[in-house]
Design an enzyme around this catalytic site. Sequence first.
Site: not given
Length: 327
Positions: A154, A117, A152, A239
Amino acid sequence: MTFIIYSDDYLLHDNPSHPENANRLKAIISFLKKMPFYEKLEFVEPEKANEEEIAKVHSKEMIERAKNIGWLDMDTYTNEYSYEIAKLAAGGVIKACKLVMEKGGNAFCLIRPPGHHATSKKSMGFCIFNNIAIASNFLAERGYKILIFDHDVHHGNGTQEIFYSRNDVLYQSIHLYPHYPMTGLINEVGRKDGEGYTVNAPLPHGVGDECIEKLLQEIFIPIAEEFSPDFILISAGFDSHHADYLGEMELTVNFFGKFIDYFKEVQNKIICCLEGGYNLEYLPKCVAKEISHLVGNPINFEDEAKGKDCNDVLQELKKKMKEYWKI
């Protein structure tokens, strides 16, 4: 040979009340020691990236802010050790790249804090520096073509932003949408020299193994083969497992091994970098599954989940990517 990049120093960056805490790595290491392939792993101590290497990806102002103790944004904490450990995380992936470059084999970087990120100018989303971007840039400077695949839950907004105008690094991502950080739409394909070198699959909540396998078979792997990377770096976020607390994707433990198998067919030089994954019962199993396929000694776990299809996204993404690739 499968190299495992790890140091107990990664445990020093810690906030027990935060989901991204030291217990993640403790659980993984403890579980790996019980695995039948453990003796085949070569554990390697990382070395810190220097500020010059980091500054090739991140602004000097961002690097200075990362030295502060407290909160870099509402999700991203630091303590008195965090800055040095963030350098050790980035340097750990560079170390893995050097080992694979010189000796062959593959690697899994058991590092933290995570990185995907972190943008060129901002630490965010639990991430201080963008580990995989710093290492990919290190390789690209030496004339190699890099494929980054991000599984991931995200979207890796930071990785995308850093390489958005470049064609020496191809970024591919599966992720939930709408979901943090609200980026990664199909029409985000890159710009200038990088147009067509960003491939995003923004997926509805509840998709599972079958959906992702179709995306791999019909879009991601054909594009990867055409790109023909010298190295594949994987943002290994777990995740996306069905039991994780921070996502609603329905992948099973055993599917994480398929990521490795598919990309091994494209390029053997694979370096995985730990990103998300917060369920301490399943995170170690997911990591062990992926490593077992890197080693070539696959293990399986009892695990089931029922995911829905994603044919609408698949067809829309295929239509878009046909503008750039032979799929």
